[in-house]
Design a protein around this motif. Structure first.
Motif, short mmCIF file in Angstrom:
data_model
loop_
_atom_site.label_atom_id
_atom_site.label_comp_id
_atom_site.label_asym_id
_atom_site.label_seq_id
_atom_site.Cartn_x
_atom_site.Cartn_y
_atom_site.Cartn_z
N GLY A 12 1.38 -1.10 -0.02
CA GLY A 12 -0.47 0.11 0.23
C GLY A 12 0.84 1.39 0.12
O GLY A 12 2.01 1.14 0.12
N PRO A 13 0.19 2.49 -0.10
CA PRO A 13 1.22 3.48 0.23
C PRO A 13 1.63 3.84 1.06
O PRO A 13 3.56 4.16 0.86
CB PRO A 13 -0.02 4.93 0.45
N ASN A 14 1.67 3.37 2.20
CA ASN A 14 2.20 2.77 3.22
C ASN A 14 4.01 2.48 3.03
O ASN A 14 4.81 2.66 3.35
CB ASN A 14 1.80 3.40 4.73
N GLY A 15 3.48 0.75 2.18
CA GLY A 15 4.31 -0.15 3.13
C GLY A 15 5.44 0.78 1.43
O GLY A 15 6.80 0.36 1.69
N LEU A 16 5.15 1.33 0.67
CA LEU A 16 5.81 1.37 -0.24
C LEU A 16 6.74 2.67 -0.54
O LEU A 16 8.11 2.99 -0.86
CB LEU A 16 5.12 2.48 -1.77
N ALA A 17 6.06 3.74 0.55
CA ALA A 17 6.76 4.74 1.51
C ALA A 17 8.10 4.63 1.91
O ALA A 17 9.09 5.32 1.85
CB ALA A 17 6.51 5.77 1.78
N ALA A 18 7.42 3.79 3.08
CA ALA A 18 8.55 2.55 3.84
C ALA A 18 9.40 2.59 2.94
O ALA A 18 10.91 2.25 3.34
CB ALA A 18 8.00 1.66 4.57
N ALA A 19 9.71 1.68 2.08
CA ALA A 19 10.70 0.99 1.09
C ALA A 19 11.33 2.10 0.13
O ALA A 19 12.40 1.66 -0.06
CB ALA A 19 9.50 -0.13 0.35
N VAL A 20 11.01 3.00 0.09
CA VAL A 20 11.63 3.66 -0.82
C VAL A 20 12.39 4.69 -0.33
O VAL A 20 13.67 4.55 -0.34
CB VAL A 20 10.48 5.33 -1.66
N THR A 21 11.86 5.26 1.13
CA THR A 21 12.40 5.37 2.19
C THR A 21 13.93 5.04 2.79
O THR A 21 14.99 5.48 2.99
CB THR A 21 11.95 6.07 3.55
N LEU A 22 13.70 3.68 3.43
CA LEU A 22 14.36 2.23 3.26
C LEU A 22 15.61 2.52 2.14
O LEU A 22 17.19 3.16 2.36
CB LEU A 22 14.53 1.81 3.58
N ALA A 23 15.10 2.83 0.98
CA ALA A 23 16.03 2.43 -0.21
C ALA A 23 16.57 3.91 -0.46
O ALA A 23 17.89 3.87 -1.19
CB ALA A 23 15.24 2.19 -1.67
N ARG A 24 16.34 4.81 0.41
CA ARG A 24 16.74 5.99 -0.59
C ARG A 24 18.07 6.26 0.69
O ARG A 24 19.46 7.26 0.00
CB ARG A 24 16.04 7.13 -0.37
N ALA A 25 18.23 5.28 1.59
CA ALA A 25 18.94 5.29 1.94
C ALA A 25 20.31 4.68 2.24
O ALA A 25 21.39 4.18 3.11
CB ALA A 25 18.89 5.12 4.24
N GLY A 26 20.20 3.37 1.06
CA GLY A 26 20.97 3.23 0.79
C GLY A 26 20.55 1.53 0.70
O GLY A 26 21.45 0.81 0.93
N LEU A 27 19.44 0.97 1.33
CA LEU A 27 19.57 -0.07 1.95
C LEU A 27 18.72 -1.23 0.81
O LEU A 27 18.14 -0.49 -0.24
CB LEU A 27 18.36 -0.35 3.30
N ALA A 28 18.86 -2.35 0.68
CA ALA A 28 18.56 -3.28 -0.32
C ALA A 28 16.66 -3.18 0.51
O ALA A 28 16.94 -4.34 1.41
CB ALA A 28 19.22 -4.23 -1.30
N VAL A 29 16.04 -3.34 -0.57
CA VAL A 29 14.85 -3.16 0.09
C VAL A 29 13.76 -4.38 -0.61
O VAL A 29 13.96 -4.17 -2.47
CB VAL A 29 13.82 -2.05 -0.09
N GLU A 30 12.72 -5.54 -0.11
CA GLU A 30 12.25 -6.21 -0.72
C GLU A 30 11.06 -6.66 -0.13
O GLU A 30 10.57 -6.13 0.78
CB GLU A 30 12.30 -7.98 -0.91
N VAL A 31 10.39 -5.95 -1.12
CA VAL A 31 8.77 -5.93 -0.85
C VAL A 31 7.92 -7.06 -1.31
O VAL A 31 8.03 -7.32 -2.38
CB VAL A 31 8.21 -4.60 -1.27
N PHE A 32 6.58 -7.42 -0.25
CA PHE A 32 6.17 -8.31 -0.63
C PHE A 32 4.61 -8.08 -0.35
O PHE A 32 4.24 -7.55 0.16
CB PHE A 32 6.05 -10.21 1.07
N GLU A 33 3.86 -8.81 -1.32
CA GLU A 33 2.28 -8.24 -1.19
C GLU A 33 1.80 -8.94 -1.90
O GLU A 33 2.43 -9.94 -2.37
CB GLU A 33 2.32 -7.09 -2.44
N GLY A 34 1.14 -9.32 -0.82
CA GLY A 34 -0.44 -10.61 -0.53
C GLY A 34 -1.17 -10.71 -2.38
O GLY A 34 -1.45 -11.41 -3.36
#
Ligand SMILES: Cc1cc2nc3c(=O)[nH]c(=O)nc-3n(C[C@H](O)[C@H](O)[C@H](O)COP(=O)(O)OP(=O)(O)OC[C@H]3O[C@@H](n4cnc5c(N)ncnc54)[C@H](O)[C@@H]3O)c2cc1C
Length: 478
Positions: A12-34
């Motif tokens: 959702g918008p919050n999951g993706l906002a979290a993922a983008v914020t973490l990725a901007r900080a240089g982390l490798a991010v994987e999102v799982f959506e059901g």
């Protein structure tokens, strides 16, 4: 991706906002959506007929426009155009009249006749302080705001029930206008804080408008995924997570789910005390939603309604208050309060030439299986005679079906939990940081955390901020 630094459950918008914020900080991010597609409450599909593109969930984006997270995201460069209707929202009453918020406080007041001065007195100072108020409200309310005086001035009025705020107005139009916008709270209009929802949404209307997204809300999802993947992140759809043990090992796990789902995902790993606190989290009433394909624009009797992106339907303050009280009492109102959006007033791309999509829902008791189509259409027909003749096709989802499509909408509650005063400040529980959980490295980032429901991405941004602070000592700027 071999080994992610961070995993996010839910896109959702919050999951993706979290993922983008973490990725901007240089982390490798994987999102799982059901679900088969990404986006949660931010998706657009042809729900009725070919060529008619309907927003499956969110349609109107005042909170995206006001969001510090989206202000720091170049949505335009990734294909998102916000289109702002001239009239943000209108509330018709019988007799062809309507209260409407259009443009500035001054312009809106001018349309409210005998209530012009009262409207200016109530909204003028709040809108003047909007730049101080909005970021404070879109943050965890447990932190000290940057402009405490302005925020306190808003807070004192926001604590009031809508019924008390409404006494400042004498015309039926102004009172209905306040009732309609306050009913977004899902609270009885006599409940403390119900007026605050209305005031907040009015401040936003005067500051940034109530836009829709050209082409549909899914464009926001597409833009966030485009940024995430450009930073090396990945989204896997069609994979429901039923236990935290199913996730790959990672330094941080962010969950775009509500407390009930978190307790189930964590299982025995969660201390009983924490599970007990989260089990007390209260969900709100549900919604029954209808999308229509129309052969033309809705023939609203009141002129302002024809230009409005959003309509609040229910009639006078007393009628809307009665309908909302019935829902709280577990009843299905004969004349329900309905929220209707007509993106076609600014976006001709949603339907074939000359035709329209219409989006609407009414509030119903939690978990309702009742199809409210007939009652919602009667409310529209009441203020727009001839509406029914335009219907080419429709698609309806009861509250139970809304939850079946997205388990975050418990009982059809689209706000991620009831917005009582307690759950507005302490959301989801009494912990000082609303995003950290009792499990080290596991964070909640859904709209069940502060600042609550709506497409603003702020729950995700703040949750990622908590994770980054724990992992790297990095502070996400407010
Ligand atoms: C009908 C409707 C109308 C709305 N209208 C508006 C509006 O006009 N404007 C507005 O601002 N807001 C609106 N909202 C509210 C808004 O959509 C939500 O507040 C917002 O989407 C919440 O974002 P989120 O990321 O917290 O959760 P969601 O958007 O609900 O996303 C959660 C995601 O997590 C996934 N998920 C959950 N559990 C799991 C699991 N175990 N494994 C894998 N995936 C999982 C779900 O499938 C979903 O994709 C509306 C909502 C609905 C339903």
């Amino acid at each position: 991706m071999t080994a992610p630094d961070a995993v996010v459950v839910g896109s959702g918008p919050n999951g993706l906002a979290a993922a983008v914020t973490l990725a901007r900080a240089g982390l490798a991010v994987e999102v799982f959506e059901g679900a088969p597609g990404a986006g949660g409450g931010c998706r657009t599909q042809e729900l009725t007929l070919p060529g008619f593109r309907h927003d499956v969930c969110s349609a109107v984006h005042p909170l995206s426009a006001a969001s510090p997270f989206f202000a720091g995201t170049d949505l335009a460069a990734r294909g998102v155009t916000l289109l702002t209707p001239k009239v943000a929202f209108a509330t018709p009453i019988d007799g062809g009249l309507a209260g409407a918020v259009a443009g500035s406080v001054e312009a809106t007041a001018a349309g409210l006749g005998a209530d012009a001065a009262a409207y200016r007195r109530l909204l003028g100072p709040l809108v003047r302080d909007a730049a101080a108020i909005l970021p404070a409200i879109l943050a965890p309310l447990r932190s000290v705001p940057g402009h405490p005086v302005a925020v306190a001035r808003f807070g004192l009025q926001a604590l009031l029930p809508a019924s008390q705020l409404g006494r400042r107005f004498q015309t039926s139009q102004a009172r209905a206008l306040l009732a309609g916008v306050s009913a977004h709270s899902f609270l009885p209009l006599s409940a403390p804080g119900s007026g605050g929802f209305g005031l907040l949404l009015m401040i936003v209307a005067h500051s940034v408008g109530w836009p829709v997204v050209q082409g549909g809300s899914a464009r926001i999802t597409d833009a966030l995924i485009s940024e995430l993947t450009s930073l090396g992140g990945q989204v896997t759809t069609g994979q429901w997570i039923s236990s935290l043990a199913e996730l790959p090992p990672a330094m941080a796990t962010l969950l775009d789910v509500t407390p009930r789902q978190f307790v189930a995902l964590a299982g025995d790993a969660l201390p009983a005390r924490s599970a007990g606190a989260l089990a007390r989290f209260r969900y709100g009433p549900g919604i029954c939603k209808v999308d229509w394909a129309l052969s033309g624009p809705v023939p609203w009797t009141a002129q302002a309604c024809r230009q409005a992106g959003t309509l609040h339907l229910g009639g006078t303050f007393a009628e809307i208050a009665r309908a909302e009280a019935e829902v709280t009492a577990g009843k299905h109102p004969e004349r329900p309060f309905c929220i209707v959006a007509q993106p076609g007033v600014v976006d001709s791309s949603r339907a074939p030439a000359g035709q329209q999509t219409l989006w609407g829902y009414c509030h119903v008791p939690s978990g309702s299986t009742v199809d409210m189509t007939e009652r919602i259409e009667a409310q529209i027909e009441r203020f727009a005679p001839g509406f029914r003749d335009l219907i080419l096709a429709r698609a309806t989802r009861s509250a139970a079906e809304v939850e079946r499509h997205n388990p975050n909408y418990v009982g059809g509650d689209i706000a991620g939990g009831l917005g009582t005063l307690r759950q507005t400040v302490f959301r989801p529980d009494m912990r000082w940081n609303p995003y950290r959980t009792a499990l080290k490295g596991v964070y909640l980032c859904s709209s069940s955390t502060s600042p609550g429901g709506g497409v603003h991405g702020m729950c995700g941004m703040w949750a990622a901020g908590a994770a980054l602070a724990d992992l790297l000592g990095v502070r996400v700027a407010r």
